[in-house]
Design a protein around this motif. Structure first.
Motif, PDB file in Angstrom:
ATOM      1  N   PHE A   5      -6.015  16.188 -44.843  1.00 30.78           N
ATOM      2  CA  PHE A   5      -6.917  17.292 -45.144  1.00 30.78           C
ATOM      3  C   PHE A   5      -7.177  18.151 -43.908  1.00 30.78           C
ATOM      4  CE2 PHE A   5      -7.524  14.569 -48.699  1.00 30.78           C
ATOM      5  CZ  PHE A   5      -8.007  15.347 -49.739  1.00 30.78           C
ATOM      6  N   GLY A   6      -6.497  17.841 -42.809  1.00 32.39           N
ATOM      7  CA  GLY A   6      -6.682  18.597 -41.581  1.00 32.39           C
ATOM      8  C   GLY A   6      -7.714  18.011 -40.639  1.00 32.39           C
ATOM      9  N   ILE A   7      -8.304  16.883 -40.988  1.00 35.46           N
ATOM     10  CA  ILE A   7      -9.280  16.219 -40.122  1.00 35.46           C
ATOM     11  C   ILE A   7      -8.499  15.178 -39.320  1.00 35.46           C
ATOM     12  CG2 ILE A   7     -11.463  14.974 -40.024  1.00 35.46           C
ATOM     13  CD1 ILE A   7     -11.907  15.968 -42.977  1.00 35.46           C
ATOM     14  N   VAL A   8      -7.970  15.606 -38.204  1.00 36.08           N
ATOM     15  CA  VAL A   8      -6.992  14.803 -37.475  1.00 36.08           C
ATOM     16  C   VAL A   8      -7.544  14.399 -36.119  1.00 36.08           C
ATOM     17  CG1 VAL A   8      -4.596  14.715 -36.667  1.00 36.08           C
ATOM     18  CG2 VAL A   8      -5.196  16.182 -38.590  1.00 36.08           C
ATOM     19  N   LYS A   9      -7.393  13.132 -35.777  1.00 37.67           N
ATOM     20  CA  LYS A   9      -7.739  12.666 -34.446  1.00 37.67           C
ATOM     21  C   LYS A   9      -6.625  13.099 -33.487  1.00 37.67           C
ATOM     22  CE  LYS A   9     -10.183   8.569 -36.120  1.00 37.67           C
ATOM     23  NZ  LYS A   9     -11.529   8.911 -35.699  1.00 37.67           N
ATOM     24  N   ASP A  10      -6.949  13.143 -32.206  1.00 36.94           N
ATOM     25  CA  ASP A  10      -5.943  13.562 -31.235  1.00 36.94           C
ATOM     26  C   ASP A  10      -4.809  12.565 -31.095  1.00 36.94           C
ATOM     27  OD1 ASP A  10      -7.007  16.032 -30.559  1.00 36.94           O
ATOM     28  OD2 ASP A  10      -8.448  15.123 -29.187  1.00 36.94           O
ATOM     29  N   LYS A  11      -5.085  11.315 -31.387  1.00 36.65           N
ATOM     30  CA  LYS A  11      -4.018  10.317 -31.345  1.00 36.65           C
ATOM     31  C   LYS A  11      -4.294   9.259 -32.395  1.00 36.65           C
ATOM     32  CE  LYS A  11      -6.169   7.659 -27.620  1.00 36.65           C
ATOM     33  NZ  LYS A  11      -5.973   7.054 -26.306  1.00 36.65           N
ATOM     34  N   ARG A  12      -3.255   8.554 -32.762  1.00 36.55           N
ATOM     35  CA  ARG A  12      -3.383   7.519 -33.781  1.00 36.55           C
ATOM     36  C   ARG A  12      -4.204   6.351 -33.258  1.00 36.55           C
ATOM     37  NH1 ARG A  12       1.900   7.029 -37.491  1.00 36.55           N
ATOM     38  NH2 ARG A  12       0.337   5.980 -38.742  1.00 36.55           N
ATOM     39  N   VAL A  13      -4.873   5.686 -34.169  1.00 38.72           N
ATOM     40  CA  VAL A  13      -5.679   4.517 -33.829  1.00 38.72           C
ATOM     41  C   VAL A  13      -4.747   3.351 -33.505  1.00 38.72           C
ATOM     42  CG1 VAL A  13      -7.328   2.841 -34.752  1.00 38.72           C
ATOM     43  CG2 VAL A  13      -7.601   5.280 -35.256  1.00 38.72           C
ATOM     44  N   THR A  14      -4.990   2.718 -32.362  1.00 37.25           N
ATOM     45  CA  THR A  14      -4.140   1.587 -31.950  1.00 37.25           C
ATOM     46  C   THR A  14      -4.949   0.339 -31.593  1.00 37.25           C
ATOM     47  OG1 THR A  14      -4.137   2.427 -29.676  1.00 37.25           O
ATOM     48  CG2 THR A  14      -2.288   3.076 -31.092  1.00 37.25           C
ATOM     49  N   GLY A  15      -6.289   0.416 -31.653  1.00 35.74           N
ATOM     50  CA  GLY A  15      -7.116  -0.751 -31.351  1.00 35.74           C
ATOM     51  C   GLY A  15      -7.117  -1.753 -32.492  1.00 35.74           C
ATOM     52  N   PHE A  16      -7.765  -2.903 -32.247  1.00 34.32           N
ATOM     53  CA  PHE A  16      -7.816  -3.962 -33.254  1.00 34.32           C
ATOM     54  C   PHE A  16      -8.371  -3.418 -34.561  1.00 34.32           C
ATOM     55  CE2 PHE A  16      -9.887  -7.359 -35.582  1.00 34.32           C
ATOM     56  CZ  PHE A  16      -8.885  -8.307 -35.600  1.00 34.32           C
ATOM     57  N   PRO A  17      -7.800  -3.776 -35.688  1.00 35.99           N
ATOM     58  CA  PRO A  17      -6.701  -4.720 -35.925  1.00 35.99           C
ATOM     59  C   PRO A  17      -5.305  -4.092 -35.903  1.00 35.99           C
ATOM     60  CG  PRO A  17      -7.673  -4.104 -38.015  1.00 35.99           C
ATOM     61  CD  PRO A  17      -8.450  -3.370 -36.952  1.00 35.99           C
ATOM     62  N   PHE A  18      -5.233  -2.810 -35.533  1.00 36.45           N
ATOM     63  CA  PHE A  18      -3.943  -2.118 -35.550  1.00 36.45           C
ATOM     64  C   PHE A  18      -3.039  -2.544 -34.395  1.00 36.45           C
ATOM     65  CE2 PHE A  18      -6.764   0.373 -38.101  1.00 36.45           C
ATOM     66  CZ  PHE A  18      -5.973   0.740 -39.173  1.00 36.45           C
ATOM     67  N   ASN A  19      -3.605  -3.221 -33.391  1.00 33.42           N
ATOM     68  CA  ASN A  19      -2.768  -3.755 -32.315  1.00 33.42           C
ATOM     69  C   ASN A  19      -2.215  -5.136 -32.670  1.00 33.42           C
ATOM     70  OD1 ASN A  19      -5.173  -5.136 -32.170  1.00 33.42           O
ATOM     71  ND2 ASN A  19      -5.433  -4.917 -29.961  1.00 33.42           N
ATOM     72  N   VAL A  20      -2.636  -5.685 -33.797  1.00 32.57           N
ATOM     73  CA  VAL A  20      -2.151  -6.988 -34.259  1.00 32.57           C
ATOM     74  C   VAL A  20      -1.187  -6.823 -35.437  1.00 32.57           C
ATOM     75  CG1 VAL A  20      -2.849  -9.218 -35.233  1.00 32.57           C
ATOM     76  CG2 VAL A  20      -4.264  -8.122 -33.485  1.00 32.57           C
ATOM     77  N   LEU A  21      -1.552  -5.928 -36.357  1.00 24.02           N
ATOM     78  CA  LEU A  21      -0.741  -5.656 -37.546  1.00 24.02           C
ATOM     79  C   LEU A  21      -0.514  -4.156 -37.657  1.00 24.02           C
ATOM     80  CD1 LEU A  21      -2.670  -7.958 -40.020  1.00 24.02           C
ATOM     81  CD2 LEU A  21      -0.324  -8.330 -39.272  1.00 24.02           C
TER      82      LEU A  21
END
Length: 197
Positions: free
Chosen positions: A117-133
């Protein structure tokens, strides 16, 4: 096989249809919004995404109700206490924890396709739990299906959980490259999520 699965029950197919259509529908609607701004043009990005998020949440609840109905229409197979209660609760709890942790990390906009929808963070989320899976929310949801199948002692639920895995893999083949493309186009700004112009 009939003691594991009753293929004559319509609730099973309604459940499978819901499992297939909900994530595919979300993905296609979000992709349309990114390309054509169908809702955003009329009510703005945040309002449109908020409504879409509520629809996603409610359709997820409906899917879960349909799954429970389907389970109760399937053959019952008693399990030892250690599997039916302890293992079911562990699996279900881990699944819900991953879903909740993903929501907290992504926030409302990140969870409910805000980037489309255009509501974009400057970078993708990489913290937990995204650093595990790589896809912890989808993985957690799959665990919830497995945990429920064990809790209700319905072997058919494990087959449905396997179907959930296949359906989510198909959705991720659509979602992941598209989301990668959105963030590849993103230019860093001041570190806050904002609608793209």
């Amino acid at each position: 096989m009939s003691f594991l699965l009753d293929p004559t029950r319509p609730s099973l197919y309604i459940c499978l249809l819901s499992i297939t259509s909900t994530p595919l529908g979300w993905s296609f609607i979000a992709r349309n919004e990114y390309r054509h701004h169908t809702l955003t043009k009329f009510i703005g990005a945040r309002t449109a995404c908020s409504i879409f998020g509520v629809v996603i949440f409610l359709s997820g609840l409906l899917r879960d109700v349909l799954y429970r109905i389907a389970l109760h229409d399937q053959p019952y197979y008693p399990l030892p206490y250690e599997i039916q209660t302890i293992l079911a609760w562990i699996i279900f709890s881990v699944g819900n924890f991953l879903v909740a942790a993903s929501f907290v990390r992504l926030g409302f906009w990140g969870t409910f396709y805000g980037d489309h929808f255009g509501i974009v963070k400057d970078k993708r989320v990489t913290g937990f739990p995204f650093n595990v899976l790589e896809n912890p929310m989808y993985f957690g949801a799959k665990l919830c299906f497995v945990g429920a199948a064990l809790w209700y002692e319905r072997p058919a639920g494990l087959l449905v959980a396997a179907y959930v895995h296949l359906a989510y893999m198909a959705v991720l083949r659509l979602e992941s490259p598209f989301t990668d493309m959105i963030y590849a186009k993103r230019r860093p700004s001041n570190g806050t999520a904002r609608p793209m112009s």
